[in-house]
Design a protein around this motif. Structure first.
Motif, mmCIF file in Angstrom:
data_model
loop_
_atom_site.group_PDB
_atom_site.id
_atom_site.type_symbol
_atom_site.label_atom_id
_atom_site.label_comp_id
_atom_site.label_asym_id
_atom_site.label_seq_id
_atom_site.Cartn_x
_atom_site.Cartn_y
_atom_site.Cartn_z
ATOM 1 N N LYS A 7 0.939 -1.412 -0.023
ATOM 2 C CA LYS A 7 -0.053 0.025 -0.041
ATOM 3 C C LYS A 7 0.860 1.241 0.037
ATOM 4 O O LYS A 7 0.445 2.268 0.402
ATOM 5 C CB LYS A 7 -0.751 -0.025 1.292
ATOM 6 N N ASP A 9 2.797 4.476 -0.946
ATOM 7 C CA ASP A 9 2.154 5.750 -1.779
ATOM 8 C C ASP A 9 3.292 6.155 -2.693
ATOM 9 O O ASP A 9 4.166 6.948 -1.720
ATOM 10 C CB ASP A 9 1.305 6.540 -0.931
ATOM 11 N N GLU A 49 2.701 6.507 8.065
ATOM 12 C CA GLU A 49 2.409 5.425 7.418
ATOM 13 C C GLU A 49 3.671 4.327 7.895
ATOM 14 O O GLU A 49 3.279 3.210 8.221
ATOM 15 C CB GLU A 49 2.319 5.514 5.966
#
Length: 300
Positions: A7, A9, A49
């Motif tokens: 995931k 980015d 994150e």
């Protein structure tokens, strides 16, 4: 590989990489064309994150933490991979149409490339050329240019280079300056002559003195960062300057200053990223320039 667990980015990673290389959020924002708050949020989101602190804030500047240092090389590799994808895709989709960005010195851009580009455009009207005239080195790996004309051989293994015929430069002055202050029949005759210098003038003086001229700093009272301005000052009689012999000899307003000094010879290299082989339009322009430069009369 568990694709569902990935995931990451890329926009956040790119914001982190550019901030690390530029050294501040403001500089990185300018480089990416973003606002500083937007960029700051992307970097903060990546830190959240990953659960690590990537930068230490020190005044207006930023320094990488140990975690940041460990991560930045991996993200830089991602950036280079993304650039390769972009270069390959654009080369395949645009065929022999589209823009090719060439960077060259001010002198080459003004006096050598226009005629070459004119002939290129006549033969291949689908090719558009953006010419970046600068004496600064542009980074081909970051697509600041597709092709570069340089006076030193590149050492980056990701670049390909073709050695072109060498060029020579000489000292020139306007004919009115020579009539008033000449002749200069020996090195000591130049001890009171005025020279047009450059912004970073010490290497220029050291180079000339290495040729046996024995010049003093006071003889460079006029300086400029732009070689084209340097040349125009020479043409208008402000002092002695340096120019490619193929340019200086073709100008009727100037003449060679001395006959006893060897010309200044330097190499010329045509450089592109290795991905030039996946872009038909860049390959076409690269090969065209090789042919054009090799067809020039030998520099004397």
């Amino acid at each position: 590989m568990d694709w569902r667990s990935m995931k990451f980015d890329w926009n956040r990673a790119r914001a982190f990489l550019v901030t690390a290389e530029e050294g501040s959020l403001s500089a990185a924002a300018r480089a990416l064309g973003l606002t500083q708050p937007t960029l700051g949020r992307q970097v903060a989101a990546l830190e959240e994150e990953l659960g690590v602190l990537l930068f230490d804030r020190a005044g207006r500047g930023l320094t990488l933490t140990d975690n940041g240092l460990e991560l930045v090389d991996h993200v830089r590799a991602m950036g280079e991979a993304a650039s390769h994808v972009s270069m390959t895709a654009s080369g395949q989709s645009r065929s022999v149409e589209g823009t090719v960005r060439i960077t060259a010195t001010e002198v080459a851009s003004a006096f050598m490339l226009p005629a070459m580009i004119d002939r290129l455009r006549a033969a291949h009207p689908g090719i558009e050329v953006e010419l970046v005239a600068t004496n600064l080195l542009r980074d081909l790996r970051r697509r600041e240019a597709d092709i570069a004309i340089r006076t030193v051989r590149p050492t980056d293994p990701q670049l390909i280079a073709r050695k072109l015929p060498s060029e020579v430069a000489r000292l020139y002055a306007s004919r009115t300056y020579l009539d008033t202050h000449g002749p200069f029949d020996a090195p000591e005759d130049l001890s009171e002559a005025q020279f047009i210098g450059f912004e970073d003038n010490v290497p220029f003086i050291e180079f000339l003195n290495g040729m046996g001229l024995g010049l003093a700093e006071r003889q460079f009272a006029v300086r400029t960062a732009v070689h084209l301005v340097h040349w125009e000052m020479v043409r208008q009689g402000l002092g002695i300057g340096v120019m490619l012999s193929r340019v200086g000899d073709a100008d009727p307003t100037v003449a060679r200053v001395v006959s006893w000094l060897d010309p200044f010879e330097f190499e010329v290299w045509l450089v592109a990223h290795r991905e030039v082989n996946s872009s038909r339009r860049v390959r076409l322009v690269f090969d065209w320039l090789v042919k054009e430069f090799c067809a020039l009369p030998p520099a004397v």
